[in-house]
Design a protein around this motif. Structure first.
Motif: not given
Length: 510
Positions: A401-409
């Motif tokens: 899990q990770w904060s929102d980065t806007g990356h398609p991963c």
């Protein structure tokens, strides 16, 4: 942040090295004596219906529409812990509530353990035939007793033994009551022949002069069922109580005469079968649900017919305190050329349309809780997004899990299958959410792999309060943020369902 993608620092996480229940601190274990109902919602239900233990289920519907189910006790070795016939109720055949025990006190005609109750409503009272087996340290004989009650909830009043091994020569358990042409009859038998005989009008005794054998020594756990001019005899065969290696299954014969002969799909009289699993099964276990048999049949409001039975769940322990851990299951019965087809293909289902939905075989897919499409999936506890760590595109890369980065991963394509399960394909890598090495161990890490149509790459979405739990198709465990962490980079593993927010996920369409 790294220069290559927006999914965080490549050194920000520690890979889980040890896999298994002993290596993870997330959880707890299923209690050995508690009873719990499965969580169902929408247009589908999920087997098992009820756990951790409810073998030999018998079911009957009251006039108010409520179904009542009765099962074999939990603990046969310790008198203090034994349930004197556990009782469940349901208004929809899917969600079951534990109501207590059928007896206030142990039947007194012989010491022993109560098995395989058989319940009916007859002559304005609820009647229960039950099997009683002396424990190894007790004297007495196998036999069948009778108890009655004014209500399905009980308590039932015991009327003592109806028939025993001294009457029959052995195998005198697993009763099934039938009223046929105004006369009460009792089927019984366990691997020493299946028999039927006339009961006295008060049901307290069997007229041994009327005994007829209807099936060979391969069987126990009988159901008699009438349909379209035929009498059907569903009989359990194989090993019932050897844990996940049990070979229990259902075979069936039919006859135009109540007393037989009952012949199977191949025209062979059930009297000819004297060894386990020699006939043609109509229900046989799977890797997930072995040992499937011994139950009862009921009809829903729309006329659909349903088999309630028990099986093992291979995702859970085989035994509880030395007792085989068998769970309550249900599947629809369809008919082809006058023969039953259970669970659409003769095996236990994991997910099926609920009774009354108007859909059954071939209709499990296309009607799941979420539509196909692209989603960002956030953990309810942490609010962080499910992603492939470090935007890695390699086979076996771990999921966290990770904060929102806007990356398609952090985006997943949800693709539904015909059996109602889904695969989750990462938009960035094209690989799908899987369990490391296809493991069925509690605590195994979630990773990405190329789609291979493996069971561990299929997921069931189970809705609750607007969020979903992701249940793995191979293990039955759910996607879980390790130790309920709210940190960026926390591992996502599979774990037993504990009703925690770290096991719940929100799906937001992209």
């Amino acid at each position: 942040m790294t220069d290559s993608h927006d999914c965080g620092d490549p050194n920000r996480r520690t890979v889980l090295q040890a896999i298994g229940a002993g290596a993870i601190g997330t959880a707890g274990a299923l209690g050995g004596s508690g009873l719990g109902s499965a969580d169902h919602g929408g247009e589908h239900y999920y087997n098992p219906l009820y756990e951790p233990h409810f073998p030999d289920p018998e079911v009957h519907r009251a006039d108010d529409g409520t179904w009542w189910a009765y099962g074999t006790n939990m603990n046969r070795e310790n008198t203090d812990d034994e349930l004197l016939v556990p009782v469940l109720s349901s208004t929809d055949l899917v969600n079951w509530t534990y109501e207590g025990e059928a007896f206030d006190a142990r039947p007194g005609w012989t010491e022993g353990s109560i098995w395989a109750p058989n319940i009916h409503y007859y002559n304005d009272e609820w009647i229960m035939f039950y099997s009683l087996e002396p424990r190894p340290w007790e004297s007495g004989e196998f036999g069948i007793g009778l108890a009655t009650s004014d209500t399905p909830r009980g308590p039932f009043t015991d009327h003592g033994q109806v028939i025993g091994d001294s009457d029959t020569g052995g195998g005198t358990i697993d009763a099934y009551f039938v009223e046929y042409q105004g006369t009460p009859y009792l089927f019984w038998g366990s691997f020493q022949g299946i028999y039927v005989a006339e009961l006295t009008p008060d049901l307290r005794d069997v007229d041994m002069a009327t005994v007829t054998q209807v099936a060979g020594d391969a069987y126990e756990g009988t159901i008699h069922y009438e349909r379209n001019g035929y009498h059907y005899l569903f009989v359990s065969t194989g090993t019932c109580c050897e844990g996940h290696s049990s070979t229990y299954e259902y075979e069936v014969g039919r006859s135009t005469d109540f007393f037989g002969p009952y012949v199977d799909q191949n025209g062979i009289d059930l009297m000819e079968y004297n060894e386990y699993n020699q006939g043609t099964p109509v229900l046989t276990g799977t890797d997930r649900f072995p040992g499937a048999a011994h139950g009862d049949i009921t009809t829903y409001d729309d006329g659909s017919e349903w088999l309630l039975y028990h099986a093992y769940d291979a995702t859970d322990p085989e035994f509880i305190d030395g007792v085989p851990r068998r769970v309550l299951m249900m599947d629809r019965i369809d008919w082809e050329n006058g023969w039953p087809v259970i669970g659409c293909d003769g095996t236990p289902s994991e997910v099926s349309p609920v009774p009354g939905s108007g859909t059954h075989c071939g209709d499990n897919g296309g009607d799941g809780p979420l539509s196909a499409g692209t989603y960002r999936i956030s953990n309810v506890n942490s609010g962080l997004l499910l992603e492939v760590g470090d935007a890695d595109t390699t086979e076996g890369a771990t999921v966290n899990q990770w904060s929102d980065t806007g990356h398609p991963c952090q985006e997943w394509e949800l693709i539904e299958h015909d059996d109602g399960t889904y695969r989750l394909e990462n938009v960035h890598s094209g690989h799908v959410l899987s369990v490391a090495d296809g493991s069925t161990s509690e605590g195994a890490s979630l990773v990405q792999r190329a789609w291979g149509d493996a069971a561990d790459q299929r997921w069931r979405l189970i809705e609750g309060d607007g969020s979903y739990r992701l249940e793995n198709g191979a293990s039955g465990y759910v996607a879980d943020v390790l130790e309920a962490s709210t940190d960026d980079g926390a591992d996502v593993v599979q774990w037993s369902w504990l009703d925690g927010d770290n096991q719940r996920w929100n799906f937001d369409p992209v």
